[in-house]
Structures are given as structure tokens and as C-alpha cells.
Design a protein around this motif. Sequence first.
Motif, PDB file in Angstrom:
ATOM      1  N   LYS A 200       0.791  -1.573   0.430  1.00  0.00           N
ATOM      2  CA  LYS A 200       0.117  -0.262  -0.159  1.00  0.00           C
ATOM      3  C   LYS A 200       0.805   1.056  -0.294  1.00  0.00           C
ATOM      4  CE  LYS A 200      -3.670  -2.317   2.037  1.00  0.00           C
ATOM      5  NZ  LYS A 200      -4.873  -2.527   3.577  1.00  0.00           N
ATOM      6  N   LEU A 201       2.023   1.435   0.591  1.00  0.00           N
ATOM      7  CA  LEU A 201       3.043   2.541   0.691  1.00  0.00           C
ATOM      8  C   LEU A 201       4.020   2.424  -0.708  1.00  0.00           C
ATOM      9  CD1 LEU A 201       4.337   4.779   3.090  1.00  0.00           C
ATOM     10  CD2 LEU A 201       5.703   2.908   3.116  1.00  0.00           C
ATOM     11  N   LEU A 206       5.018   5.493  -5.379  1.00  0.00           N
ATOM     12  CA  LEU A 206       5.091   5.635  -6.572  1.00  0.00           C
ATOM     13  C   LEU A 206       3.804   5.924  -7.235  1.00  0.00           C
ATOM     14  CD1 LEU A 206       7.169   4.229  -9.300  1.00  0.00           C
ATOM     15  CD2 LEU A 206       5.263   2.351  -8.695  1.00  0.00           C
ATOM     16  N   SER A 207       2.799   5.794  -7.300  1.00  0.00           N
ATOM     17  CA  SER A 207       1.852   6.945  -7.699  1.00  0.00           C
ATOM     18  C   SER A 207       1.949   8.199  -7.764  1.00  0.00           C
ATOM     19  CB  SER A 207      -0.140   6.646  -7.397  1.00  0.00           C
ATOM     20  OG  SER A 207       0.134   4.866  -7.530  1.00  0.00           O
ATOM     21  N   ILE A 208       2.253   8.928  -6.645  1.00  0.00           N
ATOM     22  CA  ILE A 208       3.155  10.136  -6.192  1.00  0.00           C
ATOM     23  C   ILE A 208       4.102  10.201  -7.613  1.00  0.00           C
ATOM     24  CG2 ILE A 208       3.695  12.079  -5.265  1.00  0.00           C
ATOM     25  CD1 ILE A 208       2.472  10.390  -2.128  1.00  0.00           C
ATOM     26  N   GLU A 279       1.162  12.726   5.588  1.00  0.00           N
ATOM     27  CA  GLU A 279       1.299  11.404   6.287  1.00  0.00           C
ATOM     28  C   GLU A 279       3.227  11.169   6.271  1.00  0.00           C
ATOM     29  OE1 GLU A 279      -0.199   9.826   8.422  1.00  0.00           O
ATOM     30  OE2 GLU A 279      -1.942  10.295   7.737  1.00  0.00           O
ATOM     31  N   LYS A 280       4.020  11.444   7.332  1.00  0.00           N
ATOM     32  CA  LYS A 280       4.949  12.022   7.166  1.00  0.00           C
ATOM     33  C   LYS A 280       6.484  10.073   6.689  1.00  0.00           C
ATOM     34  CE  LYS A 280       8.766  12.563  10.853  1.00  0.00           C
ATOM     35  NZ  LYS A 280       9.644  13.298  12.659  1.00  0.00           N
ATOM     36  N   GLU A 281       5.306   9.118   6.839  1.00  0.00           N
ATOM     37  CA  GLU A 281       5.750   8.542   6.686  1.00  0.00           C
ATOM     38  C   GLU A 281       6.201   8.696   4.901  1.00  0.00           C
ATOM     39  OE1 GLU A 281       5.356   3.148   6.394  1.00  0.00           O
ATOM     40  OE2 GLU A 281       3.895   4.575   7.440  1.00  0.00           O
ATOM     41  N   SER A 377      -2.096   6.747  10.320  1.00  0.00           N
ATOM     42  CA  SER A 377      -0.258   7.250  10.669  1.00  0.00           C
ATOM     43  C   SER A 377       0.256   6.226  10.335  1.00  0.00           C
ATOM     44  CB  SER A 377      -0.660   7.451  12.524  1.00  0.00           C
ATOM     45  OG  SER A 377      -1.479   5.912  12.822  1.00  0.00           O
ATOM     46  N   SER A 378       0.052   4.884  10.420  1.00  0.00           N
ATOM     47  CA  SER A 378       0.615   3.926  10.161  1.00  0.00           C
ATOM     48  C   SER A 378       0.535   3.264   8.263  1.00  0.00           C
ATOM     49  CB  SER A 378       0.430   2.361  10.592  1.00  0.00           C
ATOM     50  OG  SER A 378      -0.740   2.055  10.948  1.00  0.00           O
ATOM     51  N   CYS A 379      -0.094   3.474   7.801  1.00  0.00           N
ATOM     52  CA  CYS A 379      -0.564   2.571   6.296  1.00  0.00           C
ATOM     53  C   CYS A 379      -0.797   3.899   5.246  1.00  0.00           C
ATOM     54  CB  CYS A 379      -0.967   1.715   6.713  1.00  0.00           C
ATOM     55  SG  CYS A 379      -2.957   2.073   6.925  1.00  0.00           S
ATOM     56  N   ILE A 380      -0.985   4.021   4.488  1.00  0.00           N
ATOM     57  CA  ILE A 380      -1.883   4.513   2.574  1.00  0.00           C
ATOM     58  C   ILE A 380      -2.203   3.422   2.266  1.00  0.00           C
ATOM     59  CG2 ILE A 380      -1.560   5.708   1.084  1.00  0.00           C
ATOM     60  CD1 ILE A 380      -0.735   7.307   3.738  1.00  0.00           C
TER      61      ILE A 380
END
Length: 383
Positions: A200-201, A206-208, A279-281, A377-380
Motif C-alpha cells: 500500500k505504501l 510510486l503513484s505520487i 503522513e510523515k512516512e 498514521s501507519s499505512c497508506i
Amino acid sequence: MASSLDTLCGQAFGAKQYYLLGIYKQRAILVLTLVSAVVAVVWAYTGQILLLFGQDPEIAMGAGSYIRWMIPALFVYGPLQCHVRFLQTQNIVLPVMASSGVTALSHVLVCWLLVYKLGLGNKGAALANAISYLANVSILALHIRLSPSCKSTWTGVSREAFRGIVSFMKLAVPSALMVCLEWWSFELLVLLSGLLPNPKLEASVLSISLNTGSLAFMIPFGLGAAISTRVSNELGAGRPEAARLATRVIMVLGLATGVSLGLIMISVRNLWGYAYSNEKEVVEYIARMMPILSVSIVFDDLQCVLSGVVRGCGLQKGLWFGIICGLVVQMMLLLAITMCTNWDKEVGKFQTKTCTTHTLCFVGFSASRVLIMYGSSSCISLV
């Protein structure tokens, strides 16, 4: 397929065979209309096709409904591209720019009327594209018929447009595949990213990155269109030295713009991620990706302007095979990386990460896709 007019109309204009430009434009419109009918059938069954590939039923049906309302825009977009290239190869660019500007401004009003005022929702957004394309092509068509600058290149409808369709297709099909293979190679990266750890991340970042690359790509795309016209005109006029000089100049400009864009990307790497997510990550991941993306932009910049040179020379098949070779090499490298991945080690990196409640993070639009990103906070998640 319309990019084949870069070669045909450009060389005909350089050779002062002005009447051929109108013939080529009519022939292209005829062929693109027939091809659009085939594409429209595929679009009509998009929902069912997505279901066959295991997509979420609600999303598949929503996409299918939207694309069906886009079918009118499909039949207008082909003639629009033919008119743009008809004028562009004659170095008539100001009317094209003005028409596009007026259409872009009015498109906002059209969307508001159809989407909100009439309450058509996403169906209204799809119809708005057709209306804007129709307005754009109508302005250009009026200019072609009324402007003295097109008096010698547009002499009216001719039966000659129905001849030589096979020879036109020999150039149009490689032109279409050239564009499709280039875009599909990027889309393949998104699909392969789903095989990586924390997909997911990876898919989101990659899309961005692809969206950022598409934004930067518009500058060399314009340079490629300019050199395509210049080279085809010079070759048609029998001036190979002028074509060679123009190619050298555009390569210097392409390198300069590529390096400049790359430096800009590096300088904003720590801030760019916030344009897409809070999201910081994700922001930190994008910051690490930007230097790599900046290097790819330099090479992509040069290949884009050189693609324009190739189109001007009418060597689309050679470029097509070049893209295939690049795609094969890219696929083999990614396959090697995937096959050599230590999955147990990768799992250890993310075993402490869990998904929490998702909140809407941003909506990003591009010419070929609509991305709706949800973050926690932990996944996209990419929907």
C-alpha cells in the motif's frame, strides 16, 4: 494515432504541397472516428471487464458508469487532436494556445453547471469533457475555415481523403503503439509495486512519483512537439543541414531543462510530499525518491525531445522497437529484484506496523487517472 500527422503534415508543408495537409487531416479524422467506435465498445463494458480482473464490484460499476458517459468526449477528442496538429505543423500555434486557454477557463463553469447546478455528479463531469472538447475543436475549425493563413492548406472536403488509408495506418499504428507502450511501462511499475513488502505504501509513493514525473514531463513534451514540426518542415523542404542544426539545438535545450528540473526536484524534496499527503512516512519516502526521480527526468527529457525528432523524420517504427527493448530491460531488472528479495527479512521491517482508521488525505488528478488516497498514521491505501 494522430501523432502521425506530425510527420505527414509537417513534411508536406515543408515541401510546399499545401493541399495535402487538408487531405491528411480529413483522412486522420475518418480513421480516428472508426477506431473510436471500437474503443467505445470496450468502454461500454468497462465495469464488467474490471469485475473479471477481480476489482471491487462497487468501484468497478462506478468506473463503468463514468466511462460510458465519457464516450461522447472520445468521438470529439480525435478530431480535436487532428486540428491541433494540422495547425501546429504550419507553425500556427497562437490560435491553438488561445483556444485551449479559453476552453480551460470555461471548463470550470461547465463543470459547476453540470455537476452541482444540474446535480449530475460524476456523470456531469464526464459530459463536461465532451462539451469542452467540442468548444475547442469548434474554435479551431472556424479559424481554419476563416483565417487567410489556412487558405492554401484547407480547400474543403475531398474524396481523396478516402484513399491511401492503408498507408496512413502503417504510420498511425506504430505512432499509437509508441505512445501506449511508453505509458503502459509506467503503469506496469504501479502493478509491480503491489508485489513489494508493504504494497500500500509502495504503490502510493510510486503513484505520487509518476504524477510528479508527468507534471515535469510537460516541458520536454512541448519541446518535442516543436522539434517535430521543425524537422519535418526542413526535411520536406529539402534542407537536411537545417534539420540537423535544429536537432542539435533542441538536444542542448532538452539537457538544460532536464538538469534544471532535476535540481528543482532535489531542492524541494523535503516539502513536495506534503502536496499529496500529511503522513510523515509518505513525505519522508518521497524525499528519498526525489533524487532518483530527478535523474530519470534528465534522461526522460532527452528521450522526449529525441522522440520529436524521430516523429519529424517519420521513423516511428524504430522508436517503437526501442521502447519495447527498454520495457523488456526494465521488466527483467524488476523481476530480478523481486526474485532476489529476502521476504523473511522484509517482513521483519514492517511486522510492528498496523493499519488504523483511515482518513481522507487528498485527491490528485492527472490526465490518465484519478487517484483517491486514504492515509493513516501507519499505512497508506490506494483506491
